[in-house]
Design an enzyme around this catalytic site. Sequence first.
Site, PDB file in Angstrom:
ATOM      1  N   PHE A  14       6.616  13.821  14.411  1.00 24.72           N
ATOM      2  CA  PHE A  14       7.093  14.989  15.142  1.00 24.72           C
ATOM      3  C   PHE A  14       5.940  15.834  15.697  1.00 24.72           C
ATOM      4  CE2 PHE A  14      10.825  14.051  12.505  1.00 24.72           C
ATOM      5  CZ  PHE A  14      11.802  14.051  13.486  1.00 24.72           C
ATOM      6  N   VAL A  79      -6.084   3.380  11.868  1.00 26.74           N
ATOM      7  CA  VAL A  79      -7.395   4.034  11.906  1.00 26.74           C
ATOM      8  C   VAL A  79      -8.064   3.808  10.558  1.00 26.74           C
ATOM      9  CG1 VAL A  79      -8.526   6.300  11.929  1.00 26.74           C
ATOM     10  CG2 VAL A  79      -6.772   5.732  13.633  1.00 26.74           C
ATOM     11  N   GLU A 171      20.870  13.954  -0.351  1.00 25.83           N
ATOM     12  CA  GLU A 171      21.543  13.249   0.739  1.00 25.83           C
ATOM     13  C   GLU A 171      21.779  11.785   0.382  1.00 25.83           C
ATOM     14  OE1 GLU A 171      20.228  16.129   4.446  1.00 25.83           O
ATOM     15  OE2 GLU A 171      18.869  14.539   3.855  1.00 25.83           O
ATOM     16  N   ASP A 300       2.434  17.200   7.929  1.00 23.65           N
ATOM     17  CA  ASP A 300       2.365  17.003   6.470  1.00 23.65           C
ATOM     18  C   ASP A 300       0.953  16.724   5.959  1.00 23.65           C
ATOM     19  OD1 ASP A 300       5.044  17.311   6.552  1.00 23.65           O
ATOM     20  OD2 ASP A 300       5.559  15.256   5.980  1.00 23.65           O
TER      21      ASP A 300
END
Lengths: 423, 423
Positions: A14, A79, A171, A300
Amino acid sequence: MAERHQVVVVGAGFGGLQLVNDLKGAPVAITLIDRKNHHLFQPLLYQVATTVLATSEIAWPIRHLYRNRPEVTTLMASVTGVDTAARTVTLMNGTVIGYDTLVLATGATHAYFGNDQWSGWAPGLKTLEDATIIRRRLLLAFEQAELAADPAAREALETFVIVGAGPTGVELAGMIAELAYRTLPTEFRHIDTRKARVVLIEAGPRILAGFSEELSLYAARALAALGVEVMTDTRVTDCQREGVQTSDGAIASRTIVWAAGVEASPAAAWLGAAADRAGRVKVEPDLSVPGLADVFVIGDTAAVFSEDGGPVPGIAPAAKQQGAFVARVIRARLAGQAPPARFRYRNRGSLATIGRHVAIIDFGRIRLKGWLAWWIWGIAHIYFLIGTRSRFAVAWSWLWIFLTNQQSARLITQRDPVRDDSD
Amino acid sequence: MAERHQVVVVGAGFGGLQLVNDLKGAPVAITLIDRKNHHLFQPLLYQVATTVLATSEIAWPIRHLYRNRPEVTTLMASVTGVDTAARTVTLMNGTVIGYDTLVLATGATHAYFGNDQWSGWAPGLKTLEDATIIRRRLLLAFEQAELAADPAAREALETFVIVGAGPTGVELAGMIAELAYRTLPTEFRHIDTRKARVVLIEAGPRILAGFSEELSLYAARALAALGVEVMTDTRVTDCQREGVQTSDGAIASRTIVWAAGVEASPAAAWLGAAADRAGRVKVEPDLSVPGLADVFVIGDTAAVFSEDGGPVPGIAPAAKQQGAFVARVIRARLAGQAPPARFRYRNRGSLATIGRHVAIIDFGRIRLKGWLAWWIWGIAHIYFLIGTRSRFAVAWSWLWIFLTNQQSARLITQRDPVRDDSD
């Protein structure tokens, strides 16, 4: 004409995508690097794991998103290191890519707090592969229970343990309960899937600790109504082939899912930068790395604090805001203007769903729960998907389940690298 | 009440499902066994391999199909043997299942004519896993070409070889050409995907040998117009990591697909029955096994001949007709009536598509080609899919591609067990 300012972005989550989107029209050339060929809409990943959605409905080929931006080069590569003196990024195949500005948005993975050997028996849910493995194990457990002659083996096969009661754990537990108790009962002849156990284990005193106590209590009651056993104040002390050991005794289970903790990607190690206990880079107020004004860490992978001193949560809206902020900094610098000095997090609310009809939303001041919250949650998520096609596909999948109670993405495919005793 | 007549069906392909469908209401209890949990619509599998369709659009959980048939028990398991004296089938987990009537409909797999070591470098296309691996390699080849510095390596990455020019080979070659030449060109910055090579190799003198010469010639021209290099009268003598060796020289290629031959499943060995060179059981005119009146073999596992003496082709309509025929035999026997003595194959026509706009259809007397044939092909395939939801989903995917030229099922997921040098 001077060569364009080279922006290298590592990670197409995101944060990374928002940054590239917001640099449209800026005088830069962008190289966007990701280990996967797709951007993943992680907030709905639990629905892939629980057979509601297909993988292609919540993931998009990254290079397809930028097909009309010739200044954006997409590379699918890992990377392996960053040389901040030479201003280069090295890829696993040896390719070296120079940058003027580097943005690391490489996300997080699940953390087992020093017990990595648990990962095979208790996979986390971060990638499409994770979701496919969990879906495979869920469905295979019912298939093997239908074949099992031994009652104890059958019971372990019909016991599903979710460790960690944050939004993902809640969930998952809710949707597994819906699957066992509402979708599957008519399909088996030897077992009664309504007798399956769904156990949600939480080390803390309550589920959904990030929400208000009232909403947390409401969610716990909604989970209980679905048939989920919630165990709070319970620590998991071991995960094995046969089940979990907890501070409250052993639970025999063949299907364990880990939703208990995350750990940042190794960006701090690449940079030699200071990190917090979860491995997140301690960034400056403008999200740059101390001493490296041209290197930013977002999402994050970064430890970011809001103005009141609290940590910015590791959720999609926070990562997007950080991507947008860094785009503004880069634009201002290139235009010779003063860049904004400090990232400010705006809390757009926290959401979690419980099963197929109930959700809770915490906007801070306003709190919502029940079916209205579920509709707001659903519409918001469809809105945030990328492209007309995915929006239609997900809306259609949900509508179909709503009308028929039948979930369609129920295929057992691929091999399971750890638990492959499938036949 | 006497116990119901036990019918055990092994294999939930087109033949097995038709049989179970046609036994609805008959005084039998049915156990349907398959290694997978899903029925697969194989005629569209090449579209999964070439990023047009998602896996869940062409596969359905078997037990879901029979949720309203309480007399049908579905088991996901591998069969390891048949005891025709005791009338039992043994599963891999040791379970023994008794039968009154046994129907083996276990299909075929790809054959490498004694060169099984080729399978890793040149996978065939029979399962969803095969399709996912081929899709992964196709997409990864372009990704790695975008990163490759060495021109020779890049050329091998951009060369796609399909071995065998039956319908599957032709369909794969056409769709890979569409992908390389129409879908991907705008998305890469270092390579020109329009320069990719798609090579279709056929040992015989012409492609689509099962069709009339006129249609075969038309298809060859249509493939050439799409950019496919067709090599007829060319034998493949080796498949390796680096490419294929042919009777006409070597071709460096990192992506090879095998569409050259099939071999029946081991049903003949289970039964100790006589088989033809492709491993197919030589059955009686009523599809029962010689000397075993209560054991039937249908579909690709059986060598069946039509009234004119020609072999019945290994295609879906033939398997379905055989499943329907055996259902009639079982019903007649249980009703104490004379069962039909001889299976008669009705040729409903052969179809093949070339790319996204052209198809050929051979009905025997009537032959069609071009866009009209493509529409008939498309409508027929949507009609034969199972359930409203899949029909909508596939129609929608095709319409979307027709309108936007963008294929959406372009995710690289899972590990590749053989060629895993992905990053």
